[in-house]
Design an enzyme around this catalytic site. Structure first.
Site, short mmCIF file in Angstrom:
data_model
loop_
_atom_site.label_atom_id
_atom_site.label_comp_id
_atom_site.label_asym_id
_atom_site.label_seq_id
_atom_site.Cartn_x
_atom_site.Cartn_y
_atom_site.Cartn_z
CD GLU A 96 -2.52 1.00 2.83
OE1 GLU A 96 -3.44 1.79 3.04
OE2 GLU A 96 -2.16 0.14 3.68
CB ILE A 98 0.92 5.19 3.62
CG1 ILE A 98 0.24 3.82 3.72
CG2 ILE A 98 0.44 6.11 4.73
CD1 ILE A 98 0.66 3.00 4.89
CG ASP A 199 15.87 -1.09 11.91
OD1 ASP A 199 16.63 -0.39 12.61
OD2 ASP A 199 15.97 -1.15 10.67
#
Lengths: 291, 291
Positions: A96, A98, A199
């Site tokens: 996706e 964004i 991370d």
């Protein structure tokens, strides 16, 4: 920029996935990390985010990324995974796209709450069902009962060996570094394993136009949650409202601020191994106070 | 993340520059290109953008960047340059930090107007007073009378030689590529030299919170303006309103769209040399129609 035949293959893959013919109208290259090339694909069916890599470079990297996103998604929003594919010498991952906005007070409060709830997701053992990647480095996640064993064996020892093999650190550094190992068990408070992003630097969250914080590029495992918290402080870019909100939902053990530098030895050693010996100075100055 | 002694030196440098003691409160790592590490420094005197590199890697890189920004600044907004410095094995460049927003129609119109006016800034010869960098590759800017000579000698021949020396392309590719050279002079319409940004991909402009488009990371020289225009199309991310606005101020010669792929052979060959042989396929498919 993308090779034409790869682009055709991607169009076909997306079309199959969404079950409608898709035409790529425009490809926008994005600043990315040091590992993959990233692009925004604007298509007749809206925008997609695509990462591309040479398939032989990092085997199973995208599989691990999908697994990490799936692991996080019940607790924290992540981009939808559309498909991954391989074509010629390339592999790609389609996510996706964004549109982002800048974080404000409300976003940080939501972020803190969601992160706290994600960290409350626990497992019997520290570690993970499989190894994965941190950046482009393999991340070993062998399961252990104790956090200190996990941190020493799967994080510190492995990074130290890698840096020595690459001749990025000398024997004197190794000797000092190894003195740290027996001290770890007394440093961290005992907690149950938490699902970590793994991370969590400021490049790995985004705030969507609909005001939702998303996590990206995970290196998940069950570990000590202070590791995720410490990482937010290593590179900055997280607001103090995050910590206030986090503590309201899942208070940190007293003195966590003093353990930030220790928790961050792992990402610092990853930097030594990815980006060169100059980062070893920073590690040295951290361990100087401990050994 | 930054070594402590480097951070101290930077604090001192900024303090000297702004003539007030400056304390760094927070360092935020930013996604960057493949060449430098970039950080947002939040200080007691506001935010700064800092790029850091190992000084021996790319001699004079930051000097060239400052020169490029200065060259562009009368025509197009660029971040203010505060100072550059060297410390231990590092060099750094301190620039204005610009909070960004997403481009809209009005921004593209301003962008087109400013780019057109920048391109109207001319010089007697194609080239530049000095060589500089495109990404991390040296960019040769020897002056010539004719655009076609400049493009062949300083762009195509140099990239082709580099790719062959690195064994990224084979002899067959070189033979085909060299057939292009004599054709260049008939392809581009004759125009006077234009001041170019030189690396105008979508990562190299930003729109500030005060709605001003800025150019960053220049690789300036006086060249054919269709090269800058073509580069905006190589990676996408520029809106068609840019071209409409540009043409209102400085119309492009007819058929420029057909020359985009040819102009982009240079950045594509830079990609071959920076990121590997797989990009050579794309170049092959472009020159196939020309030679």
């Amino acid at each position: 920029m993308l090779p034409t035949d790869l682009l055709c293959f991607i169009e076909t893959s997306i079309s199959k996935h969404v079950n409608i013919p898709v035409k790529v109208l425009n490809v926008r290259k994005l600043h990315g990390g040091s590992v993959n090339f990233s692009y925004q694909l604007n298509t007749s069916q809206g925008s997609f985010f695509i990462k591309i890599n040479k398939r032989e470079h990092f085997p199973l990297m995208f599989e691990k990324e999908i697994d990490g996103l799936n692991q996080i998604s019940p607790f924290f929003p992540v981009p939808k995974v559309f498909c991954k594919g391989e074509f010629s010498e390339y592999s790609f991952l389609l996510l996706e796209f964004i549109e982002t906005e800048t974080a404000n007070k409300n976003h940080w409060e939501t972020f803190g709450e969601k992160l706290a709830k994600m960290h409350q997701n626990s497992s019997k053992l520290f570690g993970y069902k499989e190894d994965n990647y941190n950046g482009s480095l393999l991340q070993v996640n062998s399961k252990t009962n104790l956090w200190s064993d996990f941190f020493v064996q799967n994080r510190l020892m492995i990074q130290c060996k890698m840096a020595r093999d690459k001749q990025l650190i000398d024997n004197n550094f190794v000797t000092q570094f190894e003195k740290l190992y027996p001290k770890i068990s007394n440093l961290f408070p005992q907690e149950k394993p938490s699902l970590l992003h793994g991370d969590l630097w400021s490049g790995n969250y985004i705030i969507s136009h609909s005001s939702t914080p998303f996590l990206i590029d995970p290196a998940v495992y069950y570990g000590h949650r202070e590791v995720d918290i410490a990482m937010t402080l290593l590179f900055g870019g997280f607001n103090k409202q995050l910590y206030e909100s986090y503590e309201a939902y899942y208070p940190l053990e007293r003195g966590w601020q003093q353990r930030v530098d220790i928790a961050n030895i792992y990402p610092l050693m990853v930097h030594v191994n990815l980006f060169g010996a100059s980062y070893a100075q920073r590690v040295k100055s951290v361990i100087k106070h401990l050994v």
